[in-house]
Design an enzyme around this catalytic site. Structure first.
Site, mmCIF file in Angstrom:
data_model
loop_
_atom_site.group_PDB
_atom_site.id
_atom_site.type_symbol
_atom_site.label_atom_id
_atom_site.label_comp_id
_atom_site.label_asym_id
_atom_site.label_seq_id
_atom_site.Cartn_x
_atom_site.Cartn_y
_atom_site.Cartn_z
ATOM 1 N N GLY A 169 4.928 -0.341 3.200
ATOM 2 C CA GLY A 169 3.790 -0.698 4.040
ATOM 3 C C GLY A 169 4.213 -1.205 5.409
ATOM 4 O O GLY A 169 3.628 -0.852 6.431
ATOM 5 N N CYS A 170 5.233 -2.023 5.423
ATOM 6 C CA CYS A 170 5.702 -2.592 6.693
ATOM 7 C C CYS A 170 6.329 -1.517 7.573
ATOM 8 O O CYS A 170 6.201 -1.571 8.801
ATOM 9 C CB CYS A 170 6.683 -3.731 6.431
ATOM 10 S SG CYS A 170 5.881 -5.124 5.592
ATOM 11 N N THR A 171 6.976 -0.543 6.951
ATOM 12 C CA THR A 171 7.539 0.573 7.710
ATOM 13 C C THR A 171 6.423 1.409 8.313
ATOM 14 O O THR A 171 6.482 1.782 9.495
ATOM 15 C CB THR A 171 8.454 1.432 6.820
ATOM 16 O OG1 THR A 171 9.542 0.612 6.375
ATOM 17 C CG2 THR A 171 8.982 2.647 7.556
#
Length: 159
Positions: free
Chosen positions: A48-50
């Protein structure tokens, strides 16, 4: 700490970034034409952060052209942020807040739901700070996917 509200003065901060550098909100505001987009994410190099970081990366040129600077903040150590920046060719500063001081001051750390359980952690959030240092947009519990597109619409970049 309570979440920041539109119109409220954003707390200043100075955090470490990659390459031995630092980023300070007040200095970035002084350089930005419109303001600074500060986004908080749980952990570098997770799916998700990527997705979120790459969306900001892909929008960086148009955000900058519209007068905005982007800063990403997580509790990760600088070494992990260096790997994340290199791996995904990120073109904006990622700042380390391992003590969670800024995360807490900005309302981006606290109770959240994770797979149906209430846990303490980073609340995926984005706060836009205007040139005057006041919050113009405060978005909490955002989704990683599609969030940057929504923010671009909210800022009037994509009509």
């Amino acid at each position: 700490m309570a979440r920041l509200e539109v119109g409220q003065q954003a707390p200043d901060f100075t955090l470490d970034t990659i390459g031995g550098g630092q980023v300070t909100l007040s200095e970035e505001l002084a350089k930005a034409e419109q303001g600074v987009i500060v986004y908080f994410y749980p952990r570098a190099m997770t799916p998700g952060c990527t997705t979120q970081a790459c969306d900001f990366r892909d929008s960086e040129n148009s955000l900058r052209a519209a007068g905005y600077t982007v800063i990403g903040i997580s509790p990760d150590p600088v070494a992990r942020l260096e790997k994340f920046t290199e791996r995904d060719n990120l073109n904006f500063p990622l700042a380390a807040d391992p003590e969670k001081t800024v995360l807490e001051a900005w309302g981006a750390f606290g109770e959240k739901k994770n797979y149906g359980r209430i846990v303490q952690g980073v609340i995926r959030s984005t706060v836009v700070v205007g040139k005057d240092g006041n919050v113009t947009h405060a978005l909490y519990n955002v989704r990683a996917k599609g969030h940057v597109a929504r923010l671009r619409r909210d800022l009037g970049i994509d009509e």
